[in-house]
Every structure is written in C-alpha cells, then in structure tokens.
Design a protein around this motif. Structure first.
Motif: not given
Ligand SMILES: NC(=O)c1ccc[n+]([C@@H]2O[C@H](COP(=O)([O-])OP(=O)(O)OC[C@H]3O[C@@H](n4cnc5c(N)ncnc54)[C@H](OP(=O)(O)O)[C@@H]3O)[C@@H](O)[C@H]2O)c1
Length: 233
Positions: A151-152, A80-81, A17, A20, A85, A83, A147-148, A110
């Motif tokens: 850019s989202a 895609t959460v 959601t 990303a 979590g 770090f 995918f790091h 991050l």
C-alpha cells in the motif's frame, strides 16, 4: 549483481511523483539509497524530491529529473506509472536505457484506467503488465515484477510495514537485487515468486486487495506463511 553498499547505484523511480513512487523513494532514501525521482515534468520531479528530502532529513540523497534523464542516469529503474501510460512511456524511454539495466515494474492493469472498477483488472495480451514491459524494453534489459501488493498509503508513513513483496523475474540476479531492495523497507519480507509469467497472479491480487480496502476502509497487504526461513529476506 549486488545493490550493496547502500547508495552506490542510484535508483531512478520513473513516474515517481505519485503515491507509490514517492513512498518507495521515502523508504529507500531513509535506507541510504541514492534516489532519482522521475516525472514527465522536471519541475514536478524536483518538487517531489524536495518533499521527500524534507521528510528524511539532511542525509537524504534524493533528486528529481525528467523521466528520460532519470533513466539515463541509473541502471535500476523502478516503474510506478498507471497501466494506461506504461507502454507508451517504455517506448519513449527505450533509447535512454543502458544495457544491463533492470526495470522493476509495479504496474497493475486496473480497469479503472479505462473507466472501470479499481477492484477489477484488464486482460493484457502478454499475460501481465510486467510481461508487456519485458516486450518493450531493449533485450539487454531485465524486467522484474515487484511491489504490487504494497500500500502506497502505508509506504508514506513512518511505521514498519506488515507486508510481503513477491518478486518475479526470468533473471535470477535482477530478482535477487530487487529482493534486497524490498527487504530494506522495515517490516517487508521479500519472496522469490518464480518466473516473470507469475506476475499475472501477483498483479491480480492487487485488485482483490483494492476491493477489500474499499469494503473495509483499510490498507490491505499480504503475508505468505509456511515457508522455511531461508525463503524470506
Ligand atoms: N498506489 C498504490 O497503493 C499502489 C500499490 C502497488 C502498485 N501500484 C501501481 O503502481 C503504479 C503507480 O501507482 P500510483 O498510485 O503512484 O499511480 P499514479 O499516482 O496514478 O501515477 C504515478 C505517476 O505516473 C505518472 N503518470 C500518470 N499518467 C501517466 C501517463 N499516461 N504516462 C506517463 N506517466 C504517467 C504521473 O507522474 P508525472 O505526471 O509527474 O509524470 C504520476 O504522478 C500503478 O500502476 C499502480 O497500479 C500502486
């Protein structure tokens, strides 16, 4: 292990959601992939899926589910959460993961997750967020880091991206499948970044890009040059 033809194997985007996850859902949904957006909240997942479907059009195959249901319904799991979590969520989802699944991890550790700067990272005992993930999934599940550095904000647009995706994994088949998925995003070239331990380098690059974005008000990505054409796909 092969992802083609498009759409046959659903991709569950866990924590899908956020920017990303929805960006990847949009791009892969457009490429004909079957996408399940996961969330801690089923209704939020369905709302995000509806928004992505609206962007893509009637041909979109994008649905929304609570994370563990999404996990049980797919064997390609895009994580895609944040770090902070990641570990607790993977522990929770472990029983729902089927043998032979792959987890594609985009998590960047991050420092902003603990009140620090988004242009800095946290030390992770295992070496990287992806290696932490590999410790937490069942042993029959492969982890790929990818995918790091995308850019989202740019994933959310209609334009081709100007960015390479470096893919790291100890499982060559899972890495190949991930490169195939990355290359379905217009403008993206996917590169073999070697073993999962190299994820620590790729994750760190994101913090550098975040700092550049702050300084220059942009959406930085990376391009790797100088390799033979066979290295890019
Ligand atoms: N944004 C970018 O440009 C970008 C680029 C490359 C990589 N990444 C990395 O990709 C990951 C996701 O980025 P993002 O910007 O989309 O992140 P985000 O918006 O902060 O989080 C994504 C989703 O994760 C879920 N979530 C949040 N906190 C959680 C927790 N404690 N436990 C479980 N789920 C939680 C939320 O979904 P629900 O509340 O619906 O469950 C949220 O919508 C991060 O690790 C980030 O470093 C981001």
């Amino acid at each position: 292990m092969n992802s083609s033809p498009a759409g046959v194997r659903p991709i569950a985007i866990i924590g899908g959601t956020g920017p990303a996850g929805t960006g990847l859902a949009l791009r892969w949904g457009r490429a004909g992939e079957t996408i399940i957006i996961g969330s801690r909240d089923e209704q939020r997942a369905q709302q995000a899926a509806a928004a992505v479907r609206q962007r893509i059009g009637p041909q979109a195959n994008v649905s929304g589910m609570e994370n563990s249901a999404a996990c049980a319904a797919a064997d390609i799991l895009m994580l895609t959460v944040p770090f902070e979590g990641q570990a607790a969520l993977l522990k929770e989802l472990k029983p729902a993961m089927t043998a032979g699944s792959i987890v594609i991890d985009a998590t960047v550790p991050l420092a902003s997750g603990v009140g620090g700067r988004a242009s800095r990272t946290l030390g992770v005992w295992q070496g990287s967020a992806a290696q932490q993930a590999a410790e937490l999934v069942p042993k029959e599940v492969s982890v790929v880091a990818a995918f790091h550095n995308v850019s989202a904000d740019l994933l959310a647009t209609d334009a081709p991206l100007d960015c390479d995706v470096i893919v790291c994994s100890d499982d060559p088949d899972a890495a190949q499948l991930t490169r195939e998925l990355a290359a379905k995003i217009p403008g993206v070239r996917a590169l073999d970044g070697g073993k999962l331990e190299n994820a620590r380098i790729v994750e760190q690059i994101t913090a550098l890009l975040v700092g550049m974005n702050i300084r220059h008000k942009g959406h930085a990505g990376i391009r790797i040059t100088g390799l033979p054409p066979s290295a890019y796909r």
